[in-house]
Design a protein around this motif. Structure first.
Motif, PDB file in Angstrom:
ATOM      1  N   ASP A   1      90.004  44.734  -9.801  1.00  0.00           N
ATOM      2  CA  ASP A   1      89.599  45.257  -8.490  1.00  0.00           C
ATOM      3  C   ASP A   1      89.639  46.779  -8.468  1.00  0.00           C
ATOM      4  O   ASP A   1      88.683  47.449  -8.073  1.00  0.00           O
ATOM      5  CB  ASP A   1      90.526  44.707  -7.394  1.00  0.00           C
ATOM      6  N   PHE A   2      90.774  47.342  -8.900  1.00  0.00           N
ATOM      7  CA  PHE A   2      90.960  48.792  -8.911  1.00  0.00           C
ATOM      8  C   PHE A   2      91.742  49.189 -10.155  1.00  0.00           C
ATOM      9  O   PHE A   2      92.609  48.438 -10.617  1.00  0.00           O
ATOM     10  CB  PHE A   2      91.744  49.269  -7.678  1.00  0.00           C
TER      11      PHE A   2
ATOM     12  N   SER B   1      89.435  54.151  -9.768  1.00  0.00           N
ATOM     13  CA  SER B   1      88.089  53.586  -9.844  1.00  0.00           C
ATOM     14  C   SER B   1      88.076  52.209  -9.197  1.00  0.00           C
ATOM     15  O   SER B   1      89.056  51.461  -9.278  1.00  0.00           O
ATOM     16  CB  SER B   1      87.634  53.453 -11.306  1.00  0.00           C
ATOM     17  N   THR B   2      86.963  51.861  -8.556  1.00  0.00           N
ATOM     18  CA  THR B   2      86.786  50.531  -7.982  1.00  0.00           C
ATOM     19  C   THR B   2      85.877  49.712  -8.883  1.00  0.00           C
ATOM     20  O   THR B   2      84.936  50.243  -9.487  1.00  0.00           O
ATOM     21  CB  THR B   2      86.167  50.617  -6.581  1.00  0.00           C
ATOM     22  N   GLN B   3      86.167  48.404  -8.959  1.00  0.00           N
ATOM     23  CA  GLN B   3      85.372  47.504  -9.798  1.00  0.00           C
ATOM     24  C   GLN B   3      85.141  48.099 -11.184  1.00  0.00           C
ATOM     25  O   GLN B   3      84.044  48.084 -11.725  1.00  0.00           O
ATOM     26  CB  GLN B   3      84.035  47.196  -9.107  1.00  0.00           C
ATOM     27  N   TYR B   4      86.204  48.613 -11.751  1.00  0.00           N
ATOM     28  CA  TYR B   4      86.170  49.230 -13.079  1.00  0.00           C
ATOM     29  C   TYR B   4      85.863  48.153 -14.116  1.00  0.00           C
ATOM     30  O   TYR B   4      86.494  47.099 -14.149  1.00  0.00           O
ATOM     31  CB  TYR B   4      87.531  49.869 -13.354  1.00  0.00           C
TER      32      TYR B   4
ATOM     33  N   LEU C   1      95.286  47.464 -10.400  1.00  0.00           N
ATOM     34  CA  LEU C   1      95.620  47.000  -9.054  1.00  0.00           C
ATOM     35  C   LEU C   1      94.725  45.827  -8.683  1.00  0.00           C
ATOM     36  O   LEU C   1      93.516  45.880  -8.885  1.00  0.00           O
ATOM     37  CB  LEU C   1      95.383  48.113  -8.030  1.00  0.00           C
ATOM     38  N   ASP C   2      95.325  44.782  -8.143  1.00  0.00           N
ATOM     39  CA  ASP C   2      94.547  43.629  -7.726  1.00  0.00           C
ATOM     40  C   ASP C   2      94.987  43.225  -6.328  1.00  0.00           C
ATOM     41  O   ASP C   2      96.178  43.209  -6.023  1.00  0.00           O
ATOM     42  CB  ASP C   2      94.758  42.470  -8.700  1.00  0.00           C
ATOM     43  N   SER C   3      94.017  42.912  -5.468  1.00  0.00           N
ATOM     44  CA  SER C   3      94.336  42.488  -4.103  1.00  0.00           C
ATOM     45  C   SER C   3      94.231  40.979  -3.987  1.00  0.00           C
ATOM     46  O   SER C   3      93.230  40.389  -4.399  1.00  0.00           O
ATOM     47  CB  SER C   3      93.364  43.146  -3.118  1.00  0.00           C
TER      48      SER C   3
END
Length: 212
Positions: A64-65, A48-51, A77-79
């Motif tokens: 972020d993810f 998922s994005t911007q969960y 996950l973070d960028s």
């Protein structure tokens, strides 16, 4: 080939990105989602994005993810894109200027690691995440040079339950997650077949069909 493409993207976009922090963040997230797609994971199902979740205290948390795992677990996950000091490293005319820029680059990475560790995603029940966060650095050379100059950087991150990953290491991890999901799908299908057989065959035949 993937690393080469990402390297070329980084080179081509460097000048535009270094002056715009928001553009850097957007570009890093685009590279991260590109890897998620290449791994075979399905958006909205397996990642998922911007969960967004809201804690019991009313705080809104939005990584972020989030990569979803079987049995309800997840990986955050973070960028993090730190290009300003890194470009100064590459553009430096002498060793002193290069060394100073590299120190700034390392400090920038450490600040990102520290900030990410302080979010304590693993302690948020709604996320049900593993006890570490993956921090994605899209410019692999930038991380490699930082590690060469500061061999305590990885340990610094690990102590804060942050694992720094680049395109090559992250893709291997994501493909492993994809394999877990495909294994889970096969198991679910096998159980459905077994249940269907149970419904039509006499009980005496059912144990033999289910097997060990």
């Amino acid at each position: 080939k993937l690393n080469q493409r990402l390297h070329e993207d980084a080179t081509n976009l460097t000048r535009a990105l270094t002056s715009n922090v928001k553009a850097q963040g957007n570009w890093g997230e685009q590279q991260l989602e590109r890897l998620l797609e290449l791994s075979g994971l399905q958006k909205g199902l397996e990642y998922s994005t911007q969960y967004s979740v809201t804690t019991e205290g009313g705080q809104r948390i939005q990584p972020d993810f989030v990569v979803h795992l079987p049995e309800g677990k997840s990986i955050v996950l973070d960028s993090k894109v730190s290009l300003v000091a890194w470009i100064r490293v590459q553009a430096a005319d002498d060793e002193d200027a290069s060394a100073a820029a590299l120190r700034d680059h390392i400090q920038s990475l450490r600040q990102h690691i520290k900030g990410l560790g302080e979010r304590r995603y693993a302690e948020i029940p709604q996320l049900n995440s593993l006890d570490f966060v993956l921090m994605f650095v899209p410019v692999e050379a930038a991380f490699v040079e930082a590690m060469r100059a500061d061999d305590t950087l990885y340990e610094y991150a690990f102590d804060r339950r942050v694992v720094v990953v680049t395109a090559s290491t992250l893709l291997a991890t994501l493909r492993t997650v994809n394999s877990l999901w495909r294994f889970e799908d096969r198991n679910r299908n096998a159980l459905r077949i077994a249940d269907a057989v149970d419904a039509v065959l006499p009980p005496a035949h059912q144990p033999a069909l289910r097997g060990p």
